[in-house]
Design a protein around this motif. Structure first.
Motif, PDB file in Angstrom:
ATOM      1  N   MET A   1       0.802  -1.201   0.000  1.00 20.49           N
ATOM      2  CA  MET A   1       0.000   0.000   0.000  1.00 20.49           C
ATOM      3  C   MET A   1       0.847   1.268   0.000  1.00 20.49           C
ATOM      4  O   MET A   1       0.401   2.281  -0.495  1.00 20.49           O
ATOM      5  CB  MET A   1      -0.926   0.002   1.211  1.00 20.49           C
ATOM      6  N   ALA A   2       2.054   1.200   0.541  1.00 25.17           N
ATOM      7  CA  ALA A   2       2.900   2.390   0.563  1.00 25.17           C
ATOM      8  C   ALA A   2       3.190   2.880  -0.851  1.00 25.17           C
ATOM      9  O   ALA A   2       3.225   4.084  -1.100  1.00 25.17           O
ATOM     10  CB  ALA A   2       4.198   2.105   1.308  1.00 25.17           C
ATOM     11  N   ALA A   3       3.385   1.963  -1.787  1.00 27.11           N
ATOM     12  CA  ALA A   3       3.638   2.356  -3.177  1.00 27.11           C
ATOM     13  C   ALA A   3       2.426   3.078  -3.758  1.00 27.11           C
ATOM     14  O   ALA A   3       2.578   4.086  -4.446  1.00 27.11           O
ATOM     15  CB  ALA A   3       3.995   1.138  -4.018  1.00 27.11           C
ATOM     16  N   LEU A   4       1.237   2.574  -3.475  1.00 27.01           N
ATOM     17  CA  LEU A   4       0.032   3.237  -3.982  1.00 27.01           C
ATOM     18  C   LEU A   4      -0.121   4.631  -3.382  1.00 27.01           C
ATOM     19  O   LEU A   4      -0.556   5.561  -4.066  1.00 27.01           O
ATOM     20  CB  LEU A   4      -1.205   2.394  -3.701  1.00 27.01           C
ATOM     21  N   ASP A   5       0.230   4.769  -2.112  1.00 27.67           N
ATOM     22  CA  ASP A   5       0.177   6.093  -1.487  1.00 27.67           C
ATOM     23  C   ASP A   5       1.145   7.051  -2.180  1.00 27.67           C
ATOM     24  O   ASP A   5       0.799   8.187  -2.474  1.00 27.67           O
ATOM     25  CB  ASP A   5       0.513   6.009   0.003  1.00 27.67           C
TER      26      ASP A   5
END
Length: 93
Positions: A1-5
């Motif tokens: 999810m960090a990449a999507l953020d």
């Protein structure tokens, strides 16, 4: 999810896109990103550097790291889809 953020932040993907082929200096990168504000560009570059997707070279220009190139490759299917989508929109109903 960090990449999507990270990728969901305004201009992040555009900066990755502009760095995909060659290192760019700050001002040229800013011009290619439609003149985004220097403060936003600095913030995005800092975030991309912290994520190890971009790096600042000794000459002051910015380039994608190996991880950044991997991210660009991972996003290629989305680029292909967006081209088809844009073509479909131009055709109309």
């Amino acid at each position: 999810m960090a990449a999507l953020d990270l990728f969901g932040r305004r201009w992040s993907l555009r900066v990755l896109w502009e760095l995909r082929h060659e290192p760019l200096g700050f001002r040229l990168l800013q011009q290619r990103c439609d003149g985004m504000s220097s403060s936003v560009l600095r913030q995005r570059l800092t975030e991309l550097q912290e994520a190890r997707l971009a790096e600042r070279l000794s000459d002051g220009s910015y380039a994608l790291t190996a991880l950044g190139q991997d991210a660009h490759q991972a996003l290629r299917p989305l680029t292909e889809w967006s081209r088809r989508w844009a073509a479909e929109l131009e055709l109309g109903p």
